[in-house]
Scaffold this motif. Structure first.
Motif, PDB file in Angstrom:
ATOM      1  N   GLU A  37       0.852  -1.252   0.024  1.00  0.00           N
ATOM      2  CA  GLU A  37      -0.051  -0.044   0.234  1.00  0.00           C
ATOM      3  C   GLU A  37       0.943   1.223  -0.021  1.00  0.00           C
ATOM      4  OE1 GLU A  37      -3.611   1.671   2.827  1.00  0.00           O
ATOM      5  OE2 GLU A  37      -1.507   1.062   3.720  1.00  0.00           O
ATOM      6  N   ASP A  38       1.881   1.223   0.669  1.00  0.00           N
ATOM      7  CA  ASP A  38       2.628   2.126   0.714  1.00  0.00           C
ATOM      8  C   ASP A  38       3.643   2.419  -0.477  1.00  0.00           C
ATOM      9  OD1 ASP A  38       3.444   4.504   2.746  1.00  0.00           O
ATOM     10  OD2 ASP A  38       5.278   3.664   3.074  1.00  0.00           O
ATOM     11  N   CYS A  39       3.933   1.601  -1.189  1.00  0.00           N
ATOM     12  CA  CYS A  39       4.856   1.837  -2.292  1.00  0.00           C
ATOM     13  C   CYS A  39       4.136   0.562  -3.428  1.00  0.00           C
ATOM     14  CB  CYS A  39       6.131   1.433  -2.123  1.00  0.00           C
ATOM     15  SG  CYS A  39       7.387   1.634  -3.338  1.00  0.00           S
ATOM     16  N   PRO A  40       3.039   1.354  -3.923  1.00  0.00           N
ATOM     17  CA  PRO A  40       2.328   0.517  -5.013  1.00  0.00           C
ATOM     18  C   PRO A  40       2.870   0.398  -6.438  1.00  0.00           C
ATOM     19  CG  PRO A  40       1.193   2.787  -4.634  1.00  0.00           C
ATOM     20  CD  PRO A  40       2.210   2.639  -3.733  1.00  0.00           C
ATOM     21  N   SER A  41       3.807   1.585  -6.615  1.00  0.00           N
ATOM     22  CA  SER A  41       4.438   1.580  -7.699  1.00  0.00           C
ATOM     23  C   SER A  41       6.030   1.726  -7.904  1.00  0.00           C
ATOM     24  CB  SER A  41       3.741   2.781  -8.701  1.00  0.00           C
ATOM     25  OG  SER A  41       4.396   2.759  -9.960  1.00  0.00           O
ATOM     26  N   LEU A  42       6.582   2.740  -8.307  1.00  0.00           N
ATOM     27  CA  LEU A  42       7.985   3.335  -8.310  1.00  0.00           C
ATOM     28  C   LEU A  42       8.185   3.701  -6.983  1.00  0.00           C
ATOM     29  CD1 LEU A  42       8.055   4.458 -12.080  1.00  0.00           C
ATOM     30  CD2 LEU A  42       8.674   2.096 -11.021  1.00  0.00           C
ATOM     31  N   ASP A  43       9.419   3.454  -6.650  1.00  0.00           N
ATOM     32  CA  ASP A  43      10.118   4.023  -5.279  1.00  0.00           C
ATOM     33  C   ASP A  43      11.045   4.853  -5.529  1.00  0.00           C
ATOM     34  OD1 ASP A  43      11.007   4.727  -2.998  1.00  0.00           O
ATOM     35  OD2 ASP A  43      11.787   2.762  -2.625  1.00  0.00           O
ATOM     36  N   TYR A  44      10.685   6.181  -5.843  1.00  0.00           N
ATOM     37  CA  TYR A  44      11.564   7.221  -6.500  1.00  0.00           C
ATOM     38  C   TYR A  44      12.752   7.862  -5.384  1.00  0.00           C
ATOM     39  CZ  TYR A  44       7.978   7.646  -9.961  1.00  0.00           C
ATOM     40  OH  TYR A  44       7.071   7.362 -10.889  1.00  0.00           O
ATOM     41  N   GLY A  45      12.137   7.697  -4.159  1.00  0.00           N
ATOM     42  CA  GLY A  45      13.295   8.081  -2.851  1.00  0.00           C
ATOM     43  C   GLY A  45      14.290   7.088  -2.976  1.00  0.00           C
ATOM     44  N   GLY A  46      13.894   5.640  -2.922  1.00  0.00           N
ATOM     45  CA  GLY A  46      14.709   4.523  -2.960  1.00  0.00           C
ATOM     46  C   GLY A  46      15.703   4.682  -4.094  1.00  0.00           C
ATOM     47  N   PHE A  47      15.383   5.185  -5.395  1.00  0.00           N
ATOM     48  CA  PHE A  47      16.268   5.138  -6.424  1.00  0.00           C
ATOM     49  C   PHE A  47      17.410   6.305  -6.197  1.00  0.00           C
ATOM     50  CE2 PHE A  47      17.460   7.910 -10.270  1.00  0.00           C
ATOM     51  CZ  PHE A  47      17.896   6.984 -10.865  1.00  0.00           C
ATOM     52  N   VAL A  48      16.883   7.045  -5.238  1.00  0.00           N
ATOM     53  CA  VAL A  48      18.017   8.568  -4.910  1.00  0.00           C
ATOM     54  C   VAL A  48      19.041   7.686  -3.931  1.00  0.00           C
ATOM     55  CG1 VAL A  48      18.458  10.429  -3.725  1.00  0.00           C
ATOM     56  CG2 VAL A  48      16.516  10.021  -5.293  1.00  0.00           C
ATOM     57  N   VAL A  49      18.568   6.925  -3.102  1.00  0.00           N
ATOM     58  CA  VAL A  49      19.952   6.346  -2.084  1.00  0.00           C
ATOM     59  C   VAL A  49      20.287   5.220  -2.565  1.00  0.00           C
ATOM     60  CG1 VAL A  49      18.453   7.547  -0.274  1.00  0.00           C
ATOM     61  CG2 VAL A  49      18.069   5.113  -0.641  1.00  0.00           C
ATOM     62  N   GLY A  50      19.706   4.282  -3.278  1.00  0.00           N
ATOM     63  CA  GLY A  50      20.536   3.018  -3.889  1.00  0.00           C
ATOM     64  C   GLY A  50      20.512   2.067  -2.564  1.00  0.00           C
ATOM     65  N   GLU A  51      21.507   1.256  -3.117  1.00  0.00           N
ATOM     66  CA  GLU A  51      21.546   0.030  -2.252  1.00  0.00           C
ATOM     67  C   GLU A  51      22.594  -0.280  -1.162  1.00  0.00           C
ATOM     68  OE1 GLU A  51      19.340  -2.779  -2.317  1.00  0.00           O
ATOM     69  OE2 GLU A  51      18.334  -2.264  -3.759  1.00  0.00           O
ATOM     70  N   ASP A  52      23.506   0.559  -1.224  1.00  0.00           N
ATOM     71  CA  ASP A  52      24.623   0.785  -0.197  1.00  0.00           C
ATOM     72  C   ASP A  52      24.000   0.383   1.280  1.00  0.00           C
ATOM     73  OD1 ASP A  52      26.141   1.422  -2.048  1.00  0.00           O
ATOM     74  OD2 ASP A  52      26.323   3.719  -1.342  1.00  0.00           O
ATOM     75  N   LEU A  53      24.879  -0.580   1.764  1.00  0.00           N
ATOM     76  CA  LEU A  53      24.476  -0.975   3.256  1.00  0.00           C
ATOM     77  C   LEU A  53      24.684   0.295   4.223  1.00  0.00           C
ATOM     78  CD1 LEU A  53      26.359  -4.363   3.516  1.00  0.00           C
ATOM     79  CD2 LEU A  53      23.868  -4.088   2.951  1.00  0.00           C
ATOM     80  N   LYS A  54      23.629   0.631   5.020  1.00  0.00           N
ATOM     81  CA  LYS A  54      23.673   1.450   6.082  1.00  0.00           C
ATOM     82  C   LYS A  54      23.156   0.791   7.496  1.00  0.00           C
ATOM     83  CE  LYS A  54      24.614   4.816   3.113  1.00  0.00           C
ATOM     84  NZ  LYS A  54      25.620   5.624   3.147  1.00  0.00           N
ATOM     85  N   GLU A  55      23.139   1.975   8.397  1.00  0.00           N
ATOM     86  CA  GLU A  55      22.884   1.636   9.691  1.00  0.00           C
ATOM     87  C   GLU A  55      21.977   2.675  10.221  1.00  0.00           C
ATOM     88  OE1 GLU A  55      25.297   2.124  13.754  1.00  0.00           O
ATOM     89  OE2 GLU A  55      25.734  -0.095  12.938  1.00  0.00           O
ATOM     90  N   ALA A  56      20.811   2.431  10.867  1.00  0.00           N
ATOM     91  CA  ALA A  56      20.134   3.652  11.305  1.00  0.00           C
ATOM     92  C   ALA A  56      19.733   3.339  12.684  1.00  0.00           C
ATOM     93  CB  ALA A  56      18.615   3.394  10.324  1.00  0.00           C
TER      94      ALA A  56
END
Length: 325
Positions: A37-56
């Motif tokens: 429901e929160d991401c029914p189509s394209l994840d534009y913000g996710g495209f910006v940050v990519g797949e680098d491993l991070k810690e939150a």
């Protein structure tokens, strides 16, 4: 390298399984639907940050009881991330009455895109569940401090589609969930009675369908209706919207004149429930804490309750590299 480089000090990886194992296997499907429901189509913000491993870091910014850990964990499990907690579920984070606070509750690790994909779903669920657990904890504590030894319960006035989380929050907060749904217990309210014609007729029909294994809870508006319900075989009599001395007097008369424990001939086994508009403001003054009351049910612990404030912050790359080296 990834796991070793980002490991947090003095972490607690194993949490109490107190209520986690109650959850049905379908809850993972529910969470998958939330993510969809929160991401029914394209994840534009996710495209910006990519797949680098991070810690939150998960920060708790207002005092409250931590609840909803399994839901939070499952969100990030489905996204290929890991969660490391520093508090057991059910713990009070921060000091009550302190106002704003900032305590690190957990660390989440994984691809940056996945951390942000799960962020809002996980935080919304955790904040709501923890808010209900906190309200439940405070309500129950007030009742116990006043000497009440009976059952404090929530109600079925939950949010459609979110009942599992809200009922879970009640459990973590220490109160009874009451009936989980329409199939959990028979509750006959005024509309059932009016539609059937009488309390005895409604109870008889309910017993014929539900059999011996289910309790029947009958909502009544007066002492006379309560007596009818008890005579008809109700297991629980809900004194709805009675309060003060009237509530106490009615409950005590019913117990002394009709309950089996009083020694009266033909006495019945039943519980007396007080319900209707009960909150912290009138809990002590409304007569609800009298020894004759077996159950207090209230929606004040899960409707319009304040959320516990959580945030998830990805640490700047420079900080992570510095700590790792």
């Amino acid at each position: 390298m990834y796991g070793g480089m980002l490991a947090a000090p003095s972490a607690t990886r194993s949490l109490s399984p107190k209520f986690r194992h109650l959850l049905p296997p379908t809850y993972s499907q529910t969470i998958a639907a939330w993510l969809a429901e929160d991401c029914p189509s394209l994840d534009y913000g996710g495209f910006v940050v990519g797949e680098d491993l991070k810690e939150a870091s998960l920060w708790c910014k207002s005092p409250g009881v931590l609840a909803g850990v399994p839901f939070f964990d499952e969100v990030f499990r489905q996204l290929g991330c890991s969660v490391q907690w520093y508090f057991d579920e059910g713990a009070m984070i921060g000091k009550e009455g302190e106002g704003k606070t900032k305590v690190k509750a957990a660390t989440v690790r994984g691809p940056a895109r996945k951390l942000l994909l799960g962020e809002r779903v996980a935080l919304n669920t955790l904040a709501r569940c923890s808010g209900i657990a906190t309200a439940s904890h405070l309500f129950l504590r007030r009742a116990r401090q006043a000497g009440y030894r009976g059952i404090v319960a929530g109600t079925r006035k939950t949010t459609p589609g979110f009942r599992l989380v809200e009922k879970y929050g009640m459990l973590v907060g220490g109160v009874d969930m009451h009936r989980y749904d329409l199939s959990s217990m028979v509750m006959l309210k005024d509309n059932h009675v009016w539609s059937t014609g009488s309390i005895p007729a409604a109870v008889a029909a309910a017993r014929a369908a539900a059999g011996f294994s289910m309790r029947i809870d009958v909502e009544v508006q007066s002492e006379e209706e309560a007596r009818q319900a008890i005579a008809a075989g109700a297991d629980v009599v809900m004194l709805d919207n009675l309060e003060g001395q009237e509530l106490i007097d009615v409950a005590r008369r019913l117990k002394s004149e009709l309950h089996a424990s009083s020694g009266v001939k033909g006495g019945k086994e039943f519980l007396i429930e007080s319900s209707g508009g009960i909150d912290l403001a009138n809990l002590s003054s409304g007569g609800h804490l009298d020894d004759a009351i077996d159950v207090i049910s209230t929606s004040a612990i899960h409707q319009s309750t304040k959320h516990v404030d959580f945030s998830l912050k990805i640490e700047p790359l420079s900080q992570v590299k510095t700590r790792g080296h």
